[in-house]
Write a protein that holds these residues in place. Structure first.
Motif, PDB file in Angstrom:
ATOM      1  N   ASP A 313      72.885  77.808  29.573  1.00 28.49           N
ATOM      2  CA  ASP A 313      72.611  76.483  29.017  1.00 28.49           C
ATOM      3  C   ASP A 313      71.809  75.657  30.017  1.00 28.49           C
ATOM      4  O   ASP A 313      72.007  75.774  31.231  1.00 28.49           O
ATOM      5  N   LEU A 314      70.954  74.778  29.501  1.00 25.93           N
ATOM      6  CA  LEU A 314      70.347  73.721  30.295  1.00 25.93           C
ATOM      7  C   LEU A 314      70.971  72.395  29.867  1.00 25.93           C
ATOM      8  O   LEU A 314      71.066  72.111  28.674  1.00 25.93           O
ATOM      9  N   VAL A 315      71.409  71.601  30.846  1.00 24.06           N
ATOM     10  CA  VAL A 315      72.078  70.335  30.540  1.00 24.06           C
ATOM     11  C   VAL A 315      71.342  69.196  31.232  1.00 24.06           C
ATOM     12  O   VAL A 315      70.925  69.309  32.386  1.00 24.06           O
ATOM     13  N   THR A 316      71.162  68.088  30.512  1.00 25.86           N
ATOM     14  CA  THR A 316      70.471  66.911  31.030  1.00 25.86           C
ATOM     15  C   THR A 316      71.357  65.695  30.853  1.00 25.86           C
ATOM     16  O   THR A 316      71.940  65.491  29.779  1.00 25.86           O
ATOM     17  N   GLY A 317      71.456  64.885  31.898  1.00 28.41           N
ATOM     18  CA  GLY A 317      72.253  63.669  31.839  1.00 28.41           C
ATOM     19  C   GLY A 317      71.502  62.482  32.409  1.00 28.41           C
ATOM     20  O   GLY A 317      70.636  62.627  33.283  1.00 28.41           O
ATOM     21  N   ASN A 318      71.813  61.298  31.922  1.00 29.15           N
ATOM     22  CA  ASN A 318      71.205  60.057  32.402  1.00 29.15           C
ATOM     23  C   ASN A 318      72.205  58.934  32.162  1.00 29.15           C
ATOM     24  O   ASN A 318      72.518  58.621  31.015  1.00 29.15           O
ATOM     25  N   TYR A 319      72.748  58.360  33.242  1.00 34.51           N
ATOM     26  CA  TYR A 319      73.661  57.240  33.034  1.00 34.51           C
ATOM     27  C   TYR A 319      73.177  56.023  33.794  1.00 34.51           C
ATOM     28  O   TYR A 319      72.532  56.120  34.833  1.00 34.51           O
ATOM     29  N   ARG A 320      73.501  54.841  33.216  1.00 33.65           N
ATOM     30  CA  ARG A 320      72.919  53.599  33.716  1.00 33.65           C
ATOM     31  C   ARG A 320      73.874  52.433  33.520  1.00 33.65           C
ATOM     32  O   ARG A 320      74.605  52.364  32.522  1.00 33.65           O
ATOM     33  N   LEU A 321      73.853  51.511  34.479  1.00 29.64           N
ATOM     34  CA  LEU A 321      74.573  50.242  34.384  1.00 29.64           C
ATOM     35  C   LEU A 321      73.535  49.132  34.374  1.00 29.64           C
ATOM     36  O   LEU A 321      72.719  49.019  35.290  1.00 29.64           O
ATOM     37  N   ASN A 322      73.554  48.285  33.318  1.00 27.33           N
ATOM     38  CA  ASN A 322      72.545  47.246  33.121  1.00 27.33           C
ATOM     39  C   ASN A 322      73.142  45.853  33.202  1.00 27.33           C
ATOM     40  O   ASN A 322      74.213  45.591  32.625  1.00 27.33           O
ATOM     41  N   PHE A 323      72.430  44.953  33.874  1.00 26.48           N
ATOM     42  CA  PHE A 323      72.741  43.525  33.873  1.00 26.48           C
ATOM     43  C   PHE A 323      71.530  42.819  33.252  1.00 26.48           C
ATOM     44  O   PHE A 323      70.412  42.919  33.773  1.00 26.48           O
ATOM     45  N   ILE A 324      71.759  42.094  32.151  1.00 25.56           N
ATOM     46  CA  ILE A 324      70.674  41.590  31.319  1.00 25.56           C
ATOM     47  C   ILE A 324      70.674  40.066  31.268  1.00 25.56           C
ATOM     48  O   ILE A 324      71.737  39.436  31.138  1.00 25.56           O
ATOM     49  N   TYR A 325      69.463  39.489  31.359  1.00 25.80           N
ATOM     50  CA  TYR A 325      69.307  38.054  31.125  1.00 25.80           C
ATOM     51  C   TYR A 325      68.039  37.841  30.297  1.00 25.80           C
ATOM     52  O   TYR A 325      66.984  38.410  30.608  1.00 25.80           O
ATOM     53  N   ARG A 326      68.121  37.040  29.248  1.00 26.09           N
ATOM     54  CA  ARG A 326      66.987  36.765  28.372  1.00 26.09           C
ATOM     55  C   ARG A 326      66.494  35.335  28.590  1.00 26.09           C
ATOM     56  O   ARG A 326      67.289  34.404  28.720  1.00 26.09           O
TER      57      ARG A 326
END
Length: 347
Positions: A313-326
């Protein structure tokens, strides 16, 4: 370790976005049900975030001679900033040294360019991944006696591909609210998904990808994997909203694709098969008109065609923590943002 190469990565993302995008005006927007989704086309969505990406290989011995081998890169924890305005999003990140003080025993050089776009009623995910330098994670390393760290500086993984899905209930369900933060999902909703996926690539090593401690005297050694896969997918996505502001979102699609895999080395094997893959997305956090915070994760599993001895198997991961201001852009910033927005020229 080296993080994303911004210039080349941006170029690949633009090309992949043009190839994968459906043939329609990307500026066209779904008329959303305002009681479910609030959009912010007049505001800049600014973000400060942390992220980590990886692409790995799982070697599974069908004969049971040794435990599964899980190769993973030593990728960096990246810190970045970004902004979205109308249909345009730009993110820039780098793996700063102070975020990665313990680089471990094995270096990974990599370019991992990913596009996760949601124009109109579509969800588009593209991947262009080039890694060199892998180690066995503890589960696989346990198969090697008296060796806690097994590192392969010569090992390369190359994968290019993508997934395109139609979102049937885009009027009430928003991917953008969970992953781009340019919308706010106010009420719970879900949607059926259906589309196509295609992947191809290679895994290369200067010697057998099976450690010598496990393969000495074996005729089952291989140092190269070539694969490609294509087929339809179907799935479902749902966002649970609590008190308008708090949300938990999950998305899962299954793919049934025609796959060709070839192993080369001391042993040579190839096979065609129909495989089932899966693609998962998750996000949770808080959203409001002015600011938001959320964590999200993307995981993609591509099963290669089985041979008599191996199921990889090939496995791909991407995790992220976002702080947002508009915020609303001033006249000068609005002029600059519209000038650099590539979608203004796709008419």
């Amino acid at each position: 370790m080296k993080g994303n190469t911004i210039g080349l990565g941006a170029l690949i993302l633009v090309v992949m976005g043009m190839i994968l995008s459906p043939g329609q005006d990307l500026k066209a927007q779904v008329v959303s049900d305002s009681s479910y989704i609030e959009s912010f086309p007049e505001l800049v969505t600014g973000r400060y975030y942390f992220s980590r990406k990886y692409t790995g290989l799982d070697i599974k011995d069908r004969t049971g001679e040794f435990a599964d081998l899980k190769y993973r890169p030593n990728s960096t924890l990246n810190m970045g900033v970004g902004a979205s305005y109308n249909s345009f999003t730009l993110n820039l990140a780098y793996g700063f040294g102070f975020l990665n003080p313990d680089k471990g025993q094995g270096e990974t050089k990599y370019l991992d360019a990913q596009v996760h776009a949601y124009p109109s009623k579509w969800a588009i995910d593209g991947f262009a991944q080039f890694y060199k330098g892998y180690h066995l994670v503890p589960e696989g390393a346990q198969a090697l006696e008296n060796q806690n760290f097994y590192y392969r500086p010569d090992m390369k993984v190359r994968e290019i591909g993508g997934s395109v899905k139609y979102v049937f209930n885009a009027e009430k369900f928003s991917y953008k609210a969970a992953f781009l933060q340019t919308e706010w999902q106010k009420k719970s909703a879900g949607s059926l998904l259906a589309g196509l996926e295609m992947y191809g690539g290679q895994v290369l090593g200067d010697s057998s990808l099976i450690p010598s401690q496990l393969s000495e005297g074996s005729v089952r050694n291989f140092d190269k994997i070539t694969f490609w896969e294509f087929g339809p997918n179907i799935g479902y996505a749902y966002t649970l909203v609590i008190d308008q502001h708090y949300f938990i979102m999950g998305s899962a699609t299954a793919n049934l694709g025609l796959n060709y895999t070839q192993l080369e080395g001391e042993m040579k094997a190839k096979n065609w098969s129909v495989n089932s893959n899966y693609f998962l997305k998750a996000s949770a956090g808080y959203n409001s008109k002015k600011w938001a915070i959320n964590a999200n994760y993307v995981y993609n599993n591509v099963r290669l065609a089985k041979t008599d001895d191996f199921n990889n198997d090939l496995v791909t991961g991407n995790y992220r923590l976002n702080f947002i201001y508009r915020f609303a852009p001033g006249p000068k910033l609005d002029k600059v943002l519209n000038a650099i927005n590539p979608y203004n020229y796709l008419k």
